[in-house]
Scaffold this active site. Structure first.
Site, PDB file in Angstrom:
ATOM      1  N   HIS A  14     -11.491 -64.265   7.012  1.00 14.84           N
ATOM      2  CA  HIS A  14     -11.367 -64.076   5.563  1.00 14.84           C
ATOM      3  C   HIS A  14     -11.037 -62.607   5.322  1.00 14.84           C
ATOM      4  O   HIS A  14     -11.767 -61.717   5.768  1.00 14.84           O
ATOM      5  CB  HIS A  14     -12.654 -64.480   4.853  1.00 14.84           C
ATOM      6  CG  HIS A  14     -12.988 -65.932   4.994  1.00 14.84           C
ATOM      7  ND1 HIS A  14     -14.219 -66.386   5.415  1.00 14.84           N
ATOM      8  CD2 HIS A  14     -12.220 -67.033   4.787  1.00 14.84           C
ATOM      9  CE1 HIS A  14     -14.204 -67.707   5.441  1.00 14.84           C
ATOM     10  NE2 HIS A  14     -13.001 -68.125   5.070  1.00 14.84           N
ATOM     11  N   ARG A  56      -9.498 -62.947   0.094  1.00 19.35           N
ATOM     12  CA  ARG A  56     -10.072 -63.876   1.064  1.00 19.35           C
ATOM     13  C   ARG A  56      -8.968 -64.632   1.798  1.00 19.35           C
ATOM     14  O   ARG A  56      -9.043 -64.852   3.004  1.00 19.35           O
ATOM     15  CB  ARG A  56     -11.005 -64.858   0.341  1.00 19.35           C
ATOM     16  CG  ARG A  56     -11.739 -65.843   1.269  1.00 19.35           C
ATOM     17  CD  ARG A  56     -12.728 -66.665   0.454  1.00 19.35           C
ATOM     18  NE  ARG A  56     -13.390 -67.717   1.212  1.00 19.35           N
ATOM     19  CZ  ARG A  56     -14.492 -67.556   1.945  1.00 19.35           C
ATOM     20  NH1 ARG A  56     -15.036 -66.356   2.018  1.00 19.35           N
ATOM     21  NH2 ARG A  56     -15.037 -68.561   2.592  1.00 19.35           N
ATOM     22  N   ASN A  63     -10.254 -70.762   7.117  1.00 20.93           N
ATOM     23  CA  ASN A  63     -11.349 -71.390   7.856  1.00 20.93           C
ATOM     24  C   ASN A  63     -11.577 -72.838   7.457  1.00 20.93           C
ATOM     25  O   ASN A  63     -12.619 -73.411   7.771  1.00 20.93           O
ATOM     26  CB  ASN A  63     -12.643 -70.592   7.666  1.00 20.93           C
ATOM     27  CG  ASN A  63     -13.572 -70.726   8.856  1.00 20.93           C
ATOM     28  OD1 ASN A  63     -13.136 -70.921   9.992  1.00 20.93           O
ATOM     29  ND2 ASN A  63     -14.875 -70.623   8.615  1.00 20.93           N
ATOM     30  N   GLU A 165     -22.867 -64.616  10.848  1.00 20.00           N
ATOM     31  CA  GLU A 165     -22.782 -64.453   9.388  1.00 20.00           C
ATOM     32  C   GLU A 165     -23.826 -63.435   8.976  1.00 20.00           C
ATOM     33  O   GLU A 165     -25.016 -63.593   9.282  1.00 20.00           O
ATOM     34  CB  GLU A 165     -23.051 -65.791   8.711  1.00 20.00           C
ATOM     35  CG  GLU A 165     -22.739 -65.849   7.247  1.00 20.00           C
ATOM     36  CD  GLU A 165     -21.264 -66.140   6.961  1.00 20.00           C
ATOM     37  OE1 GLU A 165     -20.653 -65.332   6.231  1.00 20.00           O
ATOM     38  OE2 GLU A 165     -20.739 -67.159   7.434  1.00 20.00           O
TER      39      GLU A 165
END
Length: 293
Positions: A14, A56, A63, A165
């Site tokens: 992203h 993004r 994704n 993440e």
């Protein structure tokens, strides 16, 4: 298990998640940082054009472009569709990937701390997650499930691997602490792979707690699709904390509380993630799943 021979580290999937993007830039400038003696490490910048534009994505979320049928569909021609096919050519094909493990680096606006998102419940992934959790008990492990079903996620190109993440980090912002913690985690993973290849794997605790995905909830909306309520202040920032039936979930614009109406206690993640407004997701819900590996 066969030795790991080739590892792919991916950032910038992203374009406005700068932690992974700039780590890839750093690793490309200083490749010795990710070099190990028993396997090859390659780095890949996922969505360079979106990064250049501070977005993004350009046309669609990269994704979500890795379903097999989409990768094989010649009529899909957006930039991200074409980029997914290029990445599939470099790292795939699915089922017979050119790499043995994928690390996909992400950040989130939600208060998720350091989260490992598993590609699958492959025993190696579970062992790696257990080892990293052992090094840092604050790490959480989130799983979409152990199904062998096709997935639209980039990391699905390889059964072994995970996404890292980190958050909360605002979109388009570099956060030094999370940058450093992500880099440290990457090095811990590479060192683990090195030791495992050398036949000297570190000892691993056999207990692992997963936060297993069970569903999602959208914001309340009117007939036109406009949002009619916000994440309740008592829930905001409470990722991984228990959400019980009757607990506040949303707050309407006229200050009315909407409670969680589920029957069981769940654990919310990706609460109020900025990128998920367009996906119709206010929060993901998970259940605790203790495993003995």
């Amino acid at each position: 298990m066969e030795p790991i021979k080739r590892v792919a580290i991916i950032g910038g999937t992203h374009g406005n998640e700068l932690t992974g993007a700039y780590l890839i830039k750093k690793f490309e400038q200083f490749p010795a940082l990710v070099r190990r003696s028993t396997f090859e490490t390659i780095t890949l910048f996922g969505n360079p054009r979106a990064f250049e534009m501070g977005r993004r994505y350009l046309d669609k979320d990269l994704n979500r472009c890795f379903l097999t049928k989409d990768l094989l569909n010649p009529t899909l021609s957006t930039y991200e569709d074409q980029r997914a096919k290029t990445i599939h050519h470099l790292l795939g094909p699915k089922g017979h990937p050119a790499v043995d493990l994928i690390l996909d680096l992400h950040s989130t606006t939600a208060n998720m701390g350091i989260t490992l998102i598993l590609s699958s419940h492959h025993p190696f992934n579970l062992q790696l997650a257990a080892y990293l959790s052992q090094l840092d008990p604050q790490i959480r492990v989130f799983s979409w499930g152990q199904s062998s079903q096709d997935s639209s996620l980039l990391r699905s190109l390889c059964e072994q691997g995970l996404a890292i993440e980190v958050g909360p980090v605002a979109q388009g912002v570099l956060h030094a602490e999370f940058f450093q913690r992500t880099e440290a985690l990457v090095h811990q993973i590479l060192d683990y792979l090195e030791r495992t290849n050398q036949g000297n794997p570190p000892s691993i605790a056999r207990n692992l707690t997963l936060y297993q995905f069970i569903g999602s909830i959208d914001y309340p909306r009117d007939e036109k699709g406009d949002i009619q309520a916000m994440i309740h202040p008592k829930l905001q920032g409470k990722d991984y904390e228990p959400l019980r039936p009757g607990d506040p979930l949303f707050l309407t614009f006229d200050n009315q509380t909407i409670a969680y109406k589920g029957e069981l206690t769940v654990y919310p993640v990706f609460i109020n993630e900025a990128a998920y407004y367009e996906k119709g997701i206010a929060v993901y819900l998970a259940k605790l799943q203790p495993l003995y590996i």
